[in-house]
Structures are given as structure tokens and as C-alpha cells.
Design a protein around this motif. Structure first.
Motif, PDB file in Angstrom:
ATOM      1  N   SER A  51      40.395  44.602  48.054  1.00  0.00           N
ATOM      2  CA  SER A  51      40.226  45.294  46.970  1.00  0.00           C
ATOM      3  C   SER A  51      40.609  44.628  45.562  1.00  0.00           C
ATOM      4  N   ARG A  54      37.732  42.412  44.508  1.00  0.00           N
ATOM      5  CA  ARG A  54      36.914  43.188  44.155  1.00  0.00           C
ATOM      6  C   ARG A  54      37.169  43.691  42.591  1.00  0.00           C
ATOM      7  N   ALA A  55      38.265  43.983  42.281  1.00  0.00           N
ATOM      8  CA  ALA A  55      38.817  44.253  41.057  1.00  0.00           C
ATOM      9  C   ALA A  55      38.620  43.157  39.843  1.00  0.00           C
ATOM     10  N   MET A  57      36.589  40.603  40.387  1.00  0.00           N
ATOM     11  CA  MET A  57      35.110  40.304  40.086  1.00  0.00           C
ATOM     12  C   MET A  57      34.491  41.294  39.040  1.00  0.00           C
ATOM     13  N   GLU A  58      34.959  42.572  39.144  1.00  0.00           N
ATOM     14  CA  GLU A  58      34.572  43.569  38.061  1.00  0.00           C
ATOM     15  C   GLU A  58      34.835  43.313  36.693  1.00  0.00           C
ATOM     16  N   LYS A  59      36.004  42.298  36.563  1.00  0.00           N
ATOM     17  CA  LYS A  59      36.330  41.803  35.351  1.00  0.00           C
ATOM     18  C   LYS A  59      35.712  40.327  35.039  1.00  0.00           C
TER      19      LYS A  59
END
Length: 227
Positions: A51, A54-55, A57-59
Motif C-alpha cells: 500500500s 502504491r501511494a 507511485m501515485e505521487k
């Protein structure tokens, strides 16, 4: 890969937002970390580092779950070591004013180690402290949730108990009314029997009088003689 200051600060925020148990670094864990571990267990968060990755990578920061875990473990290890050397309450003041280190009653070796940690660009003590406060806030929220759930269970139990008592009260009232009705029926029956007995005696006396009149009419001589 090279971690920039912005990436590290984002990592710290994301980890504590997801919920961290200290990453397994060190033999001791702070009370806040222990509370966060309980919170994580309560909320059943799985795949924490996936998680976090993933967070990130979202940034726009492409780091693997293992890279996130290793970096945070290193940050956590440094943060805890500073607290162990200087004391949890004192460490914040020394970080803000390193000259206080010279006034502390520490061995030269401990002072030298503390000085190296404080001057390290990999410490991020303030960020870890702020994230620890966030961790405590999450733990308090989880505790409040547990208390609210217990209160709801008690209210439900109390309501069910109250309904049961009300049902028993109504049942007792019904039985009382039924007993009163049966008592009235018995009393009515007794009165009917008493009245029936008195009526039967009157009929018998009247029949005897009629029989005497019949005998008198059948034997007029006896009546005259008697007169």
C-alpha cells in the motif's frame, strides 16, 4: 536508488497514514508504536508496504515495497537511537538546540554518537516526531471506536433486557387478571348454589301444605270430629 528529502518526507507521511508497527527495527518499541500495532491489528490492514509503495507511485515516485520498508526501518532506527541516547523528552530540545548536548551528563562516546546522529542528513527527527503524533492520534481514534462499540453492545443488551422485563410484567398482569376472573366465577357459582338451596326448601314446604289439604278434603268426617 537515491531518496530525495521530498520522497523521504512523503514516505513518512504515507507509512503512518497506512499504519506502521515500527518495521521490526530495534528490540524495543515506543508506546505509540505499540498502540499503532494494536490499531493495525484491529483494522486488519494487510499488505502494508504494498500500500505504501502504491501511494508513492501515485505521487510519481516509483519505489518497490521492499525499498520503502528498508528506508523506513533505517529512519526509525536512527530516530529511536537518538531518543535512547538523549531521553525521549530531552531529545526534541537537543535537536532544536544542539549546544544543550554539551551540558548533558553523558559519556564522551555517547555524546559523539549523538552528535553524529544529529548532524546526519538522514535523521529526519522532526518529521518522525510529527508522524509519531499522528500515530498516537490514530491509536486514540481506534480506542474511541472500541469504546463506542462496547457502549453500543451494552445499549443493545440493556434494551433487550428491558423488553424481556416488560414482557414478563405483562405476563404477570395477565395471570393476575385471569386469577381474579376465576375467583369471581367461583364466587358466582357459590352464590348460585346457595340461592338454589333456599329455593328448593320453599318448594318442599308448599308441597306438604297441598298434601295436607288433599287429605282434609278426602276425610271430611275427621275434620268435623276434630271441630
Amino acid at each position: 536508488m537515491k531518496w530525495t528529502d521530498g520522497m523521504v518526507r512523503l514516505l513518512i507521511q504515507v507509512v503512518y497514514r497506512v499504519g506502521d508497527d515500527g518495521g521490526g527495527a530495534g528490540k524495543k518499541s515506543s508506546s505509540a508504536a505499540a498502540a499503532a500495532a494494536s490499531a493495525s491489528a484491529l483494522l486488519q490492514k494487510k499488505g502494508k508496504w504494498k500500500s505504501v509503495s502504491r501511494a508513492m507511485m501515485e505521487k510519481g515516485f516509483f519505489v518497490s515495497p521492499q525499498q520503502c520498508e528498508d528506508k523506513f526501518n533505517d529512519l526509525n532506527k536512527r530516530y529511536k537511537r537518538v531518543n535512547d541516547l538523549l531521553g525521549k523528552g530531552t531529545a526534541c530540545r537537543v535537536v532544536e538546540n544542539q549546544s544543550l548536548l554539551e551540558t548533558m551528563d553523558l559519556s564522551p562516546k555517547a555524546k559523539e554518537e549523538a552528535r553524529k546522529l544529529l548532524n546526519s542528513k538522514h535523521l529526519f527527527f522532526r518529521e518522525m516526531k510529527a508522524a509519531e503524533l499522528e500515530e498516537q492520534r490514530v491509536a486514540y481514534q481506534c480506542r474511541a471506536f472500541q469504546l463506542e462499540r462496547q457502549r453500543f453492545k451494552w445499549l443493545r443488551f440493556s434494551t433487550n433486557k428491558q423488553r424481556e422485563m416488560e414482557r414478563m410484567k405483562l405476563e404477570n398482569e395477565r395471570l393476575r387478571l385471569e386469577n381474579d376472573r376465576m375467583a369471581l366465577l367461583l364466587r358466582q357459582r357459590e352464590l348460585e348454589l346457595i340461592q338454589g338451596g333456599n329455593g328448593g326448601g320453599g318448594v318442599s314446604s308448599s308441597a306438604e301444605q297441598q298434601l295436607m289439604l288433599q287429605n282434609t278434603n278426602a276425610n271430611p268426617n275427621n275434620s268435623a270430629t276434630t271441630v
